[in-house]
Design a protein around this motif. Structure first.
Motif, mmCIF file in Angstrom:
data_model
loop_
_atom_site.group_PDB
_atom_site.id
_atom_site.type_symbol
_atom_site.label_atom_id
_atom_site.label_comp_id
_atom_site.label_asym_id
_atom_site.label_seq_id
_atom_site.Cartn_x
_atom_site.Cartn_y
_atom_site.Cartn_z
ATOM 1 N N GLU A 94 6.333 -0.379 2.558
ATOM 2 C CA GLU A 94 6.933 0.867 2.868
ATOM 3 C C GLU A 94 5.956 2.165 3.108
ATOM 4 O OE1 GLU A 94 9.860 1.446 -0.006
ATOM 5 O OE2 GLU A 94 11.416 0.509 0.947
ATOM 6 N N LEU A 95 4.999 1.974 1.991
ATOM 7 C CA LEU A 95 4.058 2.939 2.014
ATOM 8 C C LEU A 95 2.844 3.079 3.448
ATOM 9 C CD1 LEU A 95 2.660 5.348 0.719
ATOM 10 C CD2 LEU A 95 1.143 3.482 -0.590
ATOM 11 N N ARG A 96 2.664 1.741 3.767
ATOM 12 C CA ARG A 96 1.914 1.561 4.976
ATOM 13 C C ARG A 96 2.545 2.141 6.125
ATOM 14 N NH1 ARG A 96 -0.297 -4.048 6.591
ATOM 15 N NH2 ARG A 96 -1.611 -2.768 8.063
ATOM 16 N N LEU A 97 3.763 1.815 6.240
ATOM 17 C CA LEU A 97 4.607 2.356 7.441
ATOM 18 C C LEU A 97 4.636 3.743 7.363
ATOM 19 C CD1 LEU A 97 7.627 -0.339 7.577
ATOM 20 C CD2 LEU A 97 6.034 0.089 9.358
ATOM 21 N N PRO B 3 0.462 4.591 10.710
ATOM 22 C CA PRO B 3 0.605 4.732 12.123
ATOM 23 C C PRO B 3 0.192 6.147 12.346
ATOM 24 C CG PRO B 3 2.644 3.883 11.182
ATOM 25 C CD PRO B 3 1.983 3.826 10.165
ATOM 26 N N GLN B 4 0.537 6.972 11.364
ATOM 27 C CA GLN B 4 -0.138 8.594 11.538
ATOM 28 C C GLN B 4 -1.724 8.628 11.654
ATOM 29 O OE1 GLN B 4 1.804 11.264 12.399
ATOM 30 N NE2 GLN B 4 0.007 12.559 12.352
ATOM 31 N N ALA B 5 -2.228 7.826 10.619
ATOM 32 C CA ALA B 5 -3.656 7.768 10.567
ATOM 33 C C ALA B 5 -4.107 7.284 12.021
ATOM 34 C CB ALA B 5 -3.876 6.884 9.437
ATOM 35 N N ALA B 6 -3.592 6.083 12.296
ATOM 36 C CA ALA B 6 -3.892 5.534 13.661
ATOM 37 C C ALA B 6 -3.757 6.655 14.721
ATOM 38 C CB ALA B 6 -3.015 4.511 14.152
ATOM 39 N N THR C 296 -7.062 2.016 -0.916
ATOM 40 C CA THR C 296 -6.344 1.548 -2.240
ATOM 41 C C THR C 296 -5.512 0.237 -2.076
ATOM 42 O OG1 THR C 296 -4.566 3.099 -2.394
ATOM 43 C CG2 THR C 296 -6.854 3.780 -3.165
ATOM 44 N N LEU C 297 -5.320 0.213 -0.845
ATOM 45 C CA LEU C 297 -4.028 -0.916 -0.496
ATOM 46 C C LEU C 297 -4.844 -2.101 -0.037
ATOM 47 C CD1 LEU C 297 -1.279 1.067 1.373
ATOM 48 C CD2 LEU C 297 -1.559 0.697 -1.099
ATOM 49 N N ALA C 298 -6.120 -1.972 0.300
ATOM 50 C CA ALA C 298 -6.623 -3.098 1.234
ATOM 51 C C ALA C 298 -6.834 -4.152 0.410
ATOM 52 C CB ALA C 298 -8.012 -2.651 1.730
ATOM 53 N N HIS D 296 2.959 -3.631 14.243
ATOM 54 C CA HIS D 296 2.145 -4.637 13.899
ATOM 55 C C HIS D 296 2.587 -4.757 12.165
ATOM 56 C CE1 HIS D 296 -1.322 -7.161 12.940
ATOM 57 N NE2 HIS D 296 -2.051 -6.058 12.272
ATOM 58 N N ILE D 297 2.779 -3.752 11.602
ATOM 59 C CA ILE D 297 2.971 -3.584 10.110
ATOM 60 C C ILE D 297 4.148 -4.492 9.805
ATOM 61 C CG2 ILE D 297 3.362 -2.298 8.027
ATOM 62 C CD1 ILE D 297 1.628 -0.086 9.408
ATOM 63 N N GLU D 298 5.135 -3.937 10.653
ATOM 64 C CA GLU D 298 6.590 -4.644 10.314
ATOM 65 C C GLU D 298 6.512 -6.261 10.585
ATOM 66 O OE1 GLU D 298 8.855 -2.383 13.292
ATOM 67 O OE2 GLU D 298 9.437 -1.216 11.656
ATOM 68 N N HIS D 299 5.627 -6.625 11.464
ATOM 69 C CA HIS D 299 5.323 -8.184 11.835
ATOM 70 C C HIS D 299 4.685 -8.687 10.435
ATOM 71 C CE1 HIS D 299 3.141 -11.434 13.459
ATOM 72 N NE2 HIS D 299 4.045 -11.988 13.721
#
Length: 255
Positions: free
Chosen positions: A114-117, A121-124, A181-183, A233-236
């Protein structure tokens, strides 16, 4: 000047280099990096690889001594590595009972994606016009080409570099730091999703195609397409990780 004596072992089960056990004091190497520091770095890579590949399974208990003996690592190097792995959340100390590999919980997996989503995408999108697509393509790797355990771990590292380059190119240092921090936790989930129980070459090729779509969107300079490709990609990745948990790691995962 202090002198260090070492016993040389043939190698670590999860590494490529000989391990040196410290028997006295430390001495610096010619390049200024101490041998004990190098041992700590190697121990970190060794133990982290075992966690990322789930050979040290989520929820597994162990002691510092057990890891040192199992992998032929110096105790001081193992201790330093465990401190660093605790800092990034891959292991947790258990008072008077050693350590535990941080469990993969359904709740934590949901929160992480959820945090990645929300932010990736905004960072990208912010990276459009700042990022060099040719460089991104150069560091991209295809998971379907990773056959051995070593190649799979190398892919996980390349995948981290791919996503880190996008986040860094956003130009927002706080956003980049947050994603970093998530990596470490994501490396374990990426390995699980692509190479865990039930994984298939078809799914690996699909993940590779998503990276290619993301690169193409950067080449076109289309921020909206970049956001969409990043989200898909994140959802996949989330779907694959959840599927592997259901198929192979359910007994080790908490609701």
């Amino acid at each position: 000047m202090s002198i260090t004596c070492y016993k040389i072992f043939d190698g670590c089960l999860c590494g490529q280099f000989p391990i040196m056990e410290e028997t006295s004091m430390m001495i610096s190497t010619p390049d200024g990096q101490s041998s004990s520091h190098r041992q700590s770095d190697h121990a970190l890579a060794c133990i982290k690889n075992e966690i990322v590949s789930c050979r040290l399974a989520p929820g597994a208990h162990f002691s510092e001594a057990e890891l040192s003996n199992r992998y032929g690592l110096a105790r001081a190097a193992t201790r330093a590595a465990l401190t660093r792995l605790t800092d990034v959340g891959l292991v947790q100390p258990v008072p008077r009972h050693g350590f535990i590999v941080t469990p993969i919980t359904v709740a934590s997996l949901r929160e992480l994606f959820e945090l990645r989503l929300m932010i990736e995408p905004q960072a990208a999108a912010l990276a459009v016009g700042r990022l060099d697509p040719a460089h991104l393509r150069a560091i991209n790797a295809a998971p379907q080409n990773a056959k051995s355990k070593t190649e799979q771990l190398a892919f996980v590292d390349s995948n981290r570099a791919f996503h880190s380059e996008i986040a860094r190119s956003s130009g927002n240092r706080r956003l980049f730091a947050l994603l970093e921090t998530l990596a470490d936790e994501m490396q374990r989930l990426v390995h699980l999703g692509l190479f865990g129980p039930g994984g298939s070459v078809h799914e690996q090729r699909e993940a590779d195609a998503q990276h290619e779509a993301l690169i193409a969107a950067f080449e076109a300079g289309d921020a909206q397409a970049v956001q969409q490709a990043s989200r898909l990609h994140i959802e996949h990745s989330r779907a694959l990780a959840m599927d592997r948990i259901v198929k192979g790691l359910a007994p080790l995962v908490l609701a």
